[in-house]
Design a protein around this motif. Structure first.
Motif, short mmCIF file in Angstrom:
data_model
loop_
_atom_site.label_atom_id
_atom_site.label_comp_id
_atom_site.label_asym_id
_atom_site.label_seq_id
_atom_site.Cartn_x
_atom_site.Cartn_y
_atom_site.Cartn_z
N ALA A 148 0.83 -1.21 0.00
CA ALA A 148 0.00 0.00 0.00
C ALA A 148 0.86 1.26 0.00
O ALA A 148 0.57 2.24 -0.70
N GLY A 149 1.94 1.24 0.78
CA GLY A 149 2.83 2.40 0.83
C GLY A 149 3.52 2.66 -0.49
O GLY A 149 3.62 3.81 -0.94
N PHE A 150 4.01 1.60 -1.14
CA PHE A 150 4.67 1.77 -2.44
C PHE A 150 3.68 2.23 -3.51
O PHE A 150 4.02 3.05 -4.37
N ARG A 151 2.48 1.69 -3.47
CA ARG A 151 1.46 2.10 -4.45
C ARG A 151 1.13 3.58 -4.29
O ARG A 151 1.07 4.34 -5.27
N TYR A 152 0.93 3.99 -3.05
CA TYR A 152 0.62 5.39 -2.74
C TYR A 152 1.74 6.31 -3.22
O TYR A 152 1.51 7.35 -3.84
N ASP A 153 2.99 5.91 -2.93
CA ASP A 153 4.13 6.75 -3.28
C ASP A 153 4.31 6.85 -4.79
O ASP A 153 4.67 7.91 -5.31
N ALA A 154 4.09 5.75 -5.50
CA ALA A 154 4.19 5.79 -6.96
C ALA A 154 3.13 6.72 -7.54
O ALA A 154 3.41 7.54 -8.43
N ASP A 155 1.91 6.61 -7.04
CA ASP A 155 0.83 7.50 -7.50
C ASP A 155 1.17 8.97 -7.25
O ASP A 155 0.82 9.84 -8.05
N ALA A 156 1.83 9.24 -6.13
CA ALA A 156 2.18 10.62 -5.78
C ALA A 156 3.19 11.22 -6.75
O ALA A 156 3.29 12.44 -6.88
N GLN A 157 3.94 10.35 -7.45
CA GLN A 157 4.97 10.83 -8.37
C GLN A 157 4.47 10.94 -9.81
O GLN A 157 5.22 11.33 -10.71
N ALA A 158 3.20 10.59 -10.02
CA ALA A 158 2.62 10.74 -11.36
C ALA A 158 2.39 12.22 -11.65
O ALA A 158 2.32 13.06 -10.75
#
Length: 234
Positions: A148-158
């Motif tokens: 969940a943390g990695f998914r959230y962080d990747a989305d934040a960098q879009a």
């Protein structure tokens, strides 16, 4: 009428014949515990293989935004090799799902879409860790909090940030946390982790990328602490 002596003798012969062989054609019967021991041993091997296979997918996600193209290619090959090692021991549906995620990784690599690459890889990680059988020392929900943390962080960098999916990732994290937050090993971490998830939620509501990235990093660091707590001797 059979005489008593003959009856006893006949009965003894019958018992001897029945006791000397079994339904497997005379082979000695396996102890009842043997099948369960074999199953437990196989389960442990599968669990270890799945845990090991998840690591290259996690590494690929973690380095998706910073690795050189050559480093990415090496990490992708490692993830593909890990998926290949699982094929003989996991359901066909899981292998097929991993191939789908790896194909998405390859497409993202070709078009240099780092966000999509990270998300495809972490979805592969989720499928792998979710398949771990039995009751591992570190609960599966801890690994899913990592996801969940990695998914959230990747989305934040879009560009632009994928706020809706970040909110969904936080909701998912809340669900996973609810499954384990009451466990004794996490007593000292409970308040901090709750606060960390609240920070992730607040950053999404504020549409604040800087706060979101900081909250994601804090959550991922705390997941490491959760793992350590479960691995500590009682």
């Amino acid at each position: 009428m059979i005489k008593p002596g003959l009856a006893i003798f006949a009965t003894a012969l019958m018992l001897s014949a029945c006791g000397g062989k079994n339904n497997t054609g005379g082979k000695a019967e396996m102890p009842e515990s043997a099948p369960s021991q074999a199953m437990a041993s196989n389960q442990a091997k599968v669990a270890a293989a799945l845990s090991a296979a998840g690591e290259p997918f996690e590494t690929l996600t973690e380095t998706a935004f910073t690795a050189t193209p050559a480093e990415l290619d090496t990490s992708i090959l490692a993830a593909e090799a890990a998926a290949g090692t699982l094929k003989p021991m996991v359901p066909a549906a899981l292998s097929a799902s991993l191939q789908t995620h790896l194909a998405a990784v390859r497409r993202a690599r070709k078009s240099d879409q780092r966000v999509d690459l990270a998300l495809a890889s972490i979805e592969g990680f989720r499928r792998i860790v979710s398949a771990v059988p039995g009751t591992p020392a570190v609960p599966i929900d801890v690994s899913l909090l990592d996801y969940a943390g990695f998914r959230y962080d990747a989305d934040a960098q879009a560009k632009p940030p994928r706020w809706d999916d970040m909110a969904a990732a936080t909701t998912y994290a809340r669900e996973r946390w609810a499954n384990i937050s009451g466990l004794a090993p996490l007593a000292k971490l409970r308040t901090r982790f709750d606060d960390g998830l609240t920070a992730m939620e607040a950053a999404v509501k504020a549409h604040d990328v800087t706060r979101a990235r900081a909250a994601a990093k804090a959550e991922l660091d705390m997941v490491d602490e959760l793992e350590t707590a479960f691995q500590a001797p009682n």
